[in-house]
Design a protein around this motif. Structure first.
Motif, PDB file in Angstrom:
ATOM      1  N   ASP A  46      -3.319   3.366   4.059  1.00 18.43           N
ATOM      2  CA  ASP A  46      -4.270   3.085   5.417  1.00 18.43           C
ATOM      3  C   ASP A  46      -5.104   1.815   4.443  1.00 18.43           C
ATOM      4  O   ASP A  46      -5.796   0.237   5.361  1.00 18.43           O
ATOM      5  CB  ASP A  46      -4.794   3.050   6.060  1.00 18.43           C
ATOM      6  CG  ASP A  46      -6.071   3.501   5.511  1.00 18.43           C
ATOM      7  OD1 ASP A  46      -6.602   3.647   4.349  1.00 18.43           O
ATOM      8  OD2 ASP A  46      -7.130   4.341   6.256  1.00 18.43           O
ATOM      9  N   THR A  47      -4.721   1.444   3.271  1.00 18.84           N
ATOM     10  CA  THR A  47      -5.669   0.065   2.306  1.00 18.84           C
ATOM     11  C   THR A  47      -5.313   0.941   1.139  1.00 18.84           C
ATOM     12  O   THR A  47      -3.813   1.297   0.488  1.00 18.84           O
ATOM     13  CB  THR A  47      -7.013   0.675   2.511  1.00 18.84           C
ATOM     14  OG1 THR A  47      -7.900  -0.340   1.963  1.00 18.84           O
ATOM     15  CG2 THR A  47      -7.363   2.248   1.782  1.00 18.84           C
ATOM     16  N   VAL A  48      -5.690  -0.907  -0.486  1.00 14.38           N
ATOM     17  CA  VAL A  48      -4.890  -0.891  -1.559  1.00 14.38           C
ATOM     18  C   VAL A  48      -5.887   0.894  -2.090  1.00 14.38           C
ATOM     19  O   VAL A  48      -6.976   0.820  -2.117  1.00 14.38           O
ATOM     20  CB  VAL A  48      -5.608  -2.108  -1.977  1.00 14.38           C
ATOM     21  CG1 VAL A  48      -5.042  -2.064  -3.197  1.00 14.38           C
ATOM     22  CG2 VAL A  48      -4.956  -3.023  -1.475  1.00 14.38           C
ATOM     23  N   ASN A 105       0.696  -1.266  -0.151  1.00  9.46           N
ATOM     24  CA  ASN A 105       0.454  -0.532  -0.204  1.00  9.46           C
ATOM     25  C   ASN A 105       0.832   1.490  -0.322  1.00  9.46           C
ATOM     26  O   ASN A 105       0.516   2.483   0.706  1.00  9.46           O
ATOM     27  CB  ASN A 105      -0.564  -0.013   1.442  1.00  9.46           C
ATOM     28  CG  ASN A 105      -2.081  -1.225   1.002  1.00  9.46           C
ATOM     29  OD1 ASN A 105      -1.946  -1.989  -0.114  1.00  9.46           O
ATOM     30  ND2 ASN A 105      -2.005  -1.720   2.641  1.00  9.46           N
ATOM     31  N   ASN A 148     -12.142   7.389   0.729  1.00  9.77           N
ATOM     32  CA  ASN A 148     -12.365   6.379   1.926  1.00  9.77           C
ATOM     33  C   ASN A 148     -10.745   5.605   2.392  1.00  9.77           C
ATOM     34  O   ASN A 148     -10.175   4.577   2.296  1.00  9.77           O
ATOM     35  CB  ASN A 148     -12.868   5.415   1.603  1.00  9.77           C
ATOM     36  CG  ASN A 148     -12.273   5.032   0.276  1.00  9.77           C
ATOM     37  OD1 ASN A 148     -11.596   5.294  -0.876  1.00  9.77           O
ATOM     38  ND2 ASN A 148     -12.985   3.238  -0.250  1.00  9.77           N
ATOM     39  N   VAL A 149      -9.705   6.920   2.004  1.00 10.29           N
ATOM     40  CA  VAL A 149      -8.339   6.139   1.548  1.00 10.29           C
ATOM     41  C   VAL A 149      -7.331   7.361   2.649  1.00 10.29           C
ATOM     42  O   VAL A 149      -8.147   8.893   2.712  1.00 10.29           O
ATOM     43  CB  VAL A 149      -7.293   6.358  -0.031  1.00 10.29           C
ATOM     44  CG1 VAL A 149      -5.740   6.383   0.609  1.00 10.29           C
ATOM     45  CG2 VAL A 149      -7.830   5.769  -0.571  1.00 10.29           C
ATOM     46  N   ASN A 150      -6.558   6.915   3.450  1.00  8.62           N
ATOM     47  CA  ASN A 150      -6.059   7.250   4.397  1.00  8.62           C
ATOM     48  C   ASN A 150      -4.350   7.513   3.957  1.00  8.62           C
ATOM     49  O   ASN A 150      -4.588   6.467   4.059  1.00  8.62           O
ATOM     50  CB  ASN A 150      -6.074   7.320   6.401  1.00  8.62           C
ATOM     51  CG  ASN A 150      -7.596   7.515   6.314  1.00  8.62           C
ATOM     52  OD1 ASN A 150      -8.197   8.659   6.358  1.00  8.62           O
ATOM     53  ND2 ASN A 150      -8.484   6.753   6.938  1.00  8.62           N
ATOM     54  N   THR A 206      -1.487   7.401   5.211  1.00  9.37           N
ATOM     55  CA  THR A 206      -0.452   7.624   6.983  1.00  9.37           C
ATOM     56  C   THR A 206       0.972   8.053   7.034  1.00  9.37           C
ATOM     57  O   THR A 206       1.467   7.742   7.799  1.00  9.37           O
ATOM     58  CB  THR A 206      -0.955   5.389   7.094  1.00  9.37           C
ATOM     59  OG1 THR A 206       0.479   4.834   6.651  1.00  9.37           O
ATOM     60  CG2 THR A 206      -1.986   5.578   7.632  1.00  9.37           C
TER      61      THR A 206
END
Length: 186
Positions: free
Chosen positions: A105-107, A60, A122-124, A126
């Motif tokens: 935090d996600t793909v 990620n 919906n993507v953070n 990090t």
């Protein structure tokens, strides 16, 4: 004698303090993890902004180059728009022409994340490191010419870049972001 003993004890205490002190963990972010990933791109030709990016879906992470150039074309229309002799050089900075390293935090889907004027919500991020200096070179190599099309390999290379953020600084003298193909219809 007491002064000598005090000096020895002071030297010993200082040595123990220096040995016991830690600068913290050394964080190494391997930028070469992107070498096997596909170079992707997109543009907003209305304001002459362009993005080249690679994504490592296993971890990620992404590495992207965002820049503005009024003379660059992501999809050159003619052979005259390409120079195989001189690479296009873009100077990186912290505001308009940036190299960005990000962990998520996600793909992520590159088209959704990099190529929309409003990124997905919906993507953070990090971890983020931003270039403070360096250059990007975009070069073209002739691969094949037929009667109907000419194919070039485009290589995006990063030179003398420094990425900084959150107390981390990473410097690379040379890093190939990736290659893609450009096809021009004759």
């Amino acid at each position: 004698m007491i002064k000598t003993m005090i000096k020895k004890i002071a030297v010993l205490v200082l040595a123990l303090v220096f040995i016991g002190c830690s600068e913290g963990d050394i964080l190494e972010i391997p930028l070469d993890i992107f070498s096997d990933d596909e170079l992707q791109n997109c543009s907003n030709e209305n304001d002459n902004t362009f993005v080249f990016f690679v994504i490592d879906g296993d971890t990620n992470r992404s590495l992207s180059v965002n820049f503005t150039d009024s003379n660059f074309e992501i999809e050159p229309a003619t052979i005259a728009d390409i120079s195989v002799d001189e690479p296009i050089v873009i100077t990186l900075n912290t505001t308009t022409n940036q190299l960005l390293y990000r962990e998520f935090d996600t793909v992520i889907d590159g088209d959704d994340y990099f190529c929309n004027s409003v990124p997905v919500s919906n993507v953070n991020v990090t971890q983020e490191l931003i270039s403070s200096n360096g250059t990007v070179e975009i070069s073209y190599t002739l691969q094949n010419t037929t009667g109907t099309e000419t194919i070039y390999e485009r290589t995006v290379t990063l030179n003398d870049v420094t990425l900084e953020g959150n107390g981390i600084a990473i410097r690379r003298e040379l890093l190939v972001l990736g290659t893609d193909s450009v096809t021009i219809t004759n």
